[in-house]
Design an enzyme around this catalytic site. Structure first.
Site, mmCIF file in Angstrom:
data_model
loop_
_atom_site.group_PDB
_atom_site.id
_atom_site.type_symbol
_atom_site.label_atom_id
_atom_site.label_comp_id
_atom_site.label_asym_id
_atom_site.label_seq_id
_atom_site.Cartn_x
_atom_site.Cartn_y
_atom_site.Cartn_z
ATOM 1 C CE LYS A 32 -0.700 0.226 5.020
ATOM 2 N NZ LYS A 32 0.051 1.466 5.253
ATOM 3 C CB THR A 33 3.949 2.309 1.782
ATOM 4 O OG1 THR A 33 3.395 1.964 3.058
ATOM 5 C CG2 THR A 33 4.750 3.594 1.915
ATOM 6 C CG ASP A 219 -0.835 4.791 5.211
ATOM 7 O OD1 ASP A 219 -1.543 3.829 4.839
ATOM 8 O OD2 ASP A 219 0.372 4.671 5.496
ATOM 9 C CD GLU A 220 -1.569 1.626 8.669
ATOM 10 O OE1 GLU A 220 -2.610 0.954 8.805
ATOM 11 O OE2 GLU A 220 -0.459 1.111 8.476
ATOM 12 C CD GLN A 250 -3.113 -5.477 8.420
ATOM 13 O OE1 GLN A 250 -2.068 -5.403 9.064
ATOM 14 N NE2 GLN A 250 -3.150 -5.296 7.113
ATOM 15 N NE ARG A 607 1.633 -8.599 10.805
ATOM 16 C CZ ARG A 607 1.365 -7.723 9.855
ATOM 17 N NH1 ARG A 607 2.248 -6.787 9.547
ATOM 18 N NH2 ARG A 607 0.241 -7.782 9.152
#
Length: 751
Positions: A32-33, A219-220, A250, A607
């Site tokens: 995404k970044t 973002d987020e 998340q 993770r």
């Protein structure tokens, strides 16, 4: 642009869609970044947008710094005009220019957590509030939650509706805000709330920033609260070129005020929104993603997506069940050592993830015994945590009172109103007389410079002397529990009612378990003594030799792990009652709470890049009591085809027998509470029951009766065993699972 060759189809669509509302549902590890930075570059280089009109906003300075660096590297000249910042820094810049329009001076002060606490203390004193009953931090938590929802003091009053406690909170909230205004100060929550207030009250200011920020990226987005949502909605109100990026799966920060409905209801707020799902994962193997997909699919409150990868199937998820938490830690340590020795992975490739900070203790002790370098992330070494050091300082003082540092540490814990001047006078007297600090405290009435202050020292000395006399005939575990009870240490934390306080209580429970394990250790030379316990703890706690510059295993909670990735992940403590926690299972909003816990599990699974090991224990010592928990419901949601290993058939609690491998016993020099001849656990009685036998204390309930526990709720008594000095009761609680406890401590009430 080169991105056409390096991006997948959905990433390209997200970059090219520049006009109107856009929701990018970015699954874990989906890049995404990269999409955000390429989208910024596309707006500038291809769409001809002036960098001055672009805003990228996120939560942490670290994330903002990384995004700024990437944009600078990609765009080059002109990139400095792009507004890349956190929510709070954005609001500070706006308020520094225009806050005078809502009654503050632009030179306002920003209060940090310590400033807030100091102010709240003054307010409680001014309002004659008993802080032993109503904690300052509890008030601050309530106020923060209200500000997250844009609820001002007057609205808070209206919602109180005759509830005395809420009315009291509203009065404190109003006084707190009045004090901030008088001091021309804002706290961190005010930065968002006051900016929203400014925009709503001053159309001119709002219009100027709407013109400035014609293209907004957040973002987020799943971590935004109601106030942040309103801020973004106002800024994007004119041009509506709002791109939000996040993953509802998340969203794990509800306890910090995050509102998952901001992302779930985005299309209701913007009916013309385009939704793009990033489902290709670049991090993990397909087997790991299959496990994650099947777990999260059980959540109702989510937007459907399914992660996939071109990384290959990979190894199956390892699933191991152990008799005890000790054996679980032993397995993790042994497995890491073997993999490091064989060159399969380095120590730094491994991470151990768990639900609560308290769980780190067993792994820390085992790693030290195995010479495995490690680092606690998002926390501190178990024995270096404030609450643990405080209680150990009490035990040290009771043991010999010669440790001046220990005495000074806890003389005002809890607060006894003993000032620095008084302590300095005691210290000076001790030096003059050539005696220890504690001996000087005992002679306080003989110190002429103390005056009336001597009376404040007496309760502390009396407490220590009482505990020293009890230490002669009760065990370490019982002594520790007496200290906790008499000082009100846990009671104070319970009154705070915050996430941090709850974590600290769990750490204290783990210290009690450590004491019980020490006393039950049959391999120990000689009797269990307070001195011996403190010596063992001191040896375990000495981790200064760990060089953090070298390769080390990472230990952290699942909340701390978000945004990180590791080749090898050990997901530990996967049991109902621990993960999901009994609080979420027993909550009035249990469905929402368990869904939040399931999202946390999803974060933990994703993770892992190459290998994932999931483990659980049939029995675990919590607060010195052996508890039996079922395998986590989240583990059972993973189909067997993706797992290597299986869960043993769950048996009735009375058939369990605490066992531990010889290797684990030697490594820990501890094990679950020893079995008595009657089959029950051995534990020292409480002081008030000393000398009585269990047979002489008739219980008000019997096997099969329904009972209630103040912490675990309602349940059914499965077994009662007379253990000599106390009855040992096994209860199957409706929400918290099977617990085995001593009647004197359980205080069960028959229903």
């Amino acid at each position: 642009m080169a991105f056409n060759e390096t991006m997948n189809e959905m990433q390209r669509q997200a970059v090219l869609h520049t006009e109107g509302p856009l929701l990018i549902l970015a699954g874990a590890g989906s890049g995404k970044t990269r999409v955000l930075t390429h989208r910024t570059a596309y707006l500038i280089e291809e769409a001809g947008v002036n960098p001055y009109h672009i805003m990228a906003i996120t939560f942490t300075n670290k994330a903002a710094g990384e995004m700024r660096q990437r944009i600078d590297d990609m765009v080059g000249y002109g990139s400095e005009s792009v507004w890349v910042a956190t929510f709070h820094s954005t609001c500070v810049r706006i308020l520094r220019r225009y806050i005078d329009r809502i009654g503050f001076d632009t030179s306002f002060t920003i209060y940090d957590a310590d400033d807030q606490k100091t102010l709240m203390k003054e307010i409680c004193k001014r309002m004659e509030i008993d802080t032993k009953i109503y904690k300052e931090r509890a008030f601050l938590g309530v106020i923060s939650s209200a500000k997250d929802e844009l609820i001002d003091p007057e609205e808070f009053f209206r919602r109180a509706q005759g509830d005395y406690q809420k009315i009291r909170q509203a009065e404190v909230y109003r006084e707190y805000q009045d004090s901030l205004r008088k001091n021309n100060a804002l706290d961190f929550d005010d930065l968002i709330m006051k900016t929203v207030e400014l925009f709503k009250k001053d159309a001119e200011v709002l219009n100027s920033y709407q013109e400035r920020f014609r293209y907004i990226m957040v973002d987020e987005y799943q971590d935004t609260n109601t106030a942040q949502f309103q801020l973004i909605k106002l800024l994007a109100g004119k041009y509506r070129n709002l791109c939000v990026v996040g993953d509802d799966d998340q969203s794990i920060y509800k306890f910090r005020g995050a509102n998952i409905y901001n992302i779930l209801n985005f299309e209701k707020e913007y009916p013309d929104a385009t939704v793009i799902k990033l489902e290709q994962n670049y991090r993990s193997t397909q087997n790991i993603l299959n496990a994650a997909n099947h777990v999260i699919a059980n959540n109702v409150g989510r937007k459907r997506k399914e992660l996939w990868t071109e990384n290959g199937e990979g190894e199956k998820v390892i699933l191991r069940q152990f008799e005890t938490g000790y054996e679980e830690a032993d397995y993790v340590a042994t497995d890491i050592t073997a993999k490091a020795r064989e060159g399969i992975c380095a120590y730094g490739d491994c991470a151990v993830l768990y639900r609560t900070n308290a769980q780190s203790r067993l792994f820390e002790e085992r790693f030290i015994a195995s010479n495995i370098p490690y680092k606690i992330v998002g926390g501190v070494n178990f024995y270096a945590r404030k609450e643990i050091k405080d209680l150990l300082a009490y035990l040290k003082t009771v043991d010999n009172a010669k440790d001046d540092l220990a005495v000074r540490r806890i003389i005002n814990v809890p607060k006894r109103g003993i000032g620095a001047t008084t302590l300095n006078r005691v210290q000076n007297y001790a030096l003059q007389q050539g005696i220890g600090f504690y001996d000087a405290l005992k002679a306080a009435e003989e110190i002429p410079t103390l005056g009336r202050s001597a009376s404040k020292l007496k309760p502390f000395v009396t407490l220590i002397q009482t505990m020293r006399s009890k230490a002669a005939y009760i065990g370490v575990t019982e002594l520790l529990q007496e200290i906790i009870e008499e000082t009100g240490y846990v009671a104070e934390l319970e009154a705070e009612n915050t996430e941090e306080a709850n974590q600290r209580i769990l750490n204290i429970d783990e210290l009690i378990s450590k004491a019980a394990s020490y006393e039950a250790d049959e391999s120990r030379e000689g009797p269990a003594t307070l001195s011996g316990f403190l010596e063992e703890v001191a040896l375990v706690a000495d981790i200064d030799s760990v060089d953090e510059t070298q390769d080390y295993v990472v230990l952290m909670t699942l909340h701390s792990a978000k945004g990180l990735e590791f080749p090898q992940v050990y997901l530990a403590g996967m049991e109902d009652g621990l993960f999901p926690s009994y609080m979420s299972i027993c909550s009035d909003n249990s469905m929402e709470e368990i869904e939040e816990e399931r999202r946390l599990c999803y974060v933990g699974i994703t993770r892992a890049k190459e290998r994932l090991s999931i483990s659980c224990a049939k029995q675990r010592m919590i607060r010195g009591e052996t508890q039996y928990n079922k395998v986590s419901r989240f583990v059972k949601e993973i189909p067997a085809e993706f797992l290597a290993g299986e869960i043993q058939k769950e048996r009735e609690p009375e058939k369990y027998k605490p066992t531990m491998s010889q290797f684990a016993r030697q490594a820990f020099r501890a094990k679950p509470m020893a079995m008595s001849q009657s089959g029950g656990m051995r534990q020292m009685p409480s002081a008030k029951d000393f000398g009585k036998s269990a047979d002489n204390r008739k219980l008000s309930y019997d096997v099969g009766d329904r009972v209630k526990h103040m912490k675990f709720g309602e349940g059914t008594v499965k077994q009662i065993v007379s253990g000599g000095r106390d009855h040992e009761v096994t209860v199957e609680f409706d929400g918290a699972g099977v617990k085995k406890m001593f009647a004197a401590f359980a205080k069960l009430q028959k229903l």
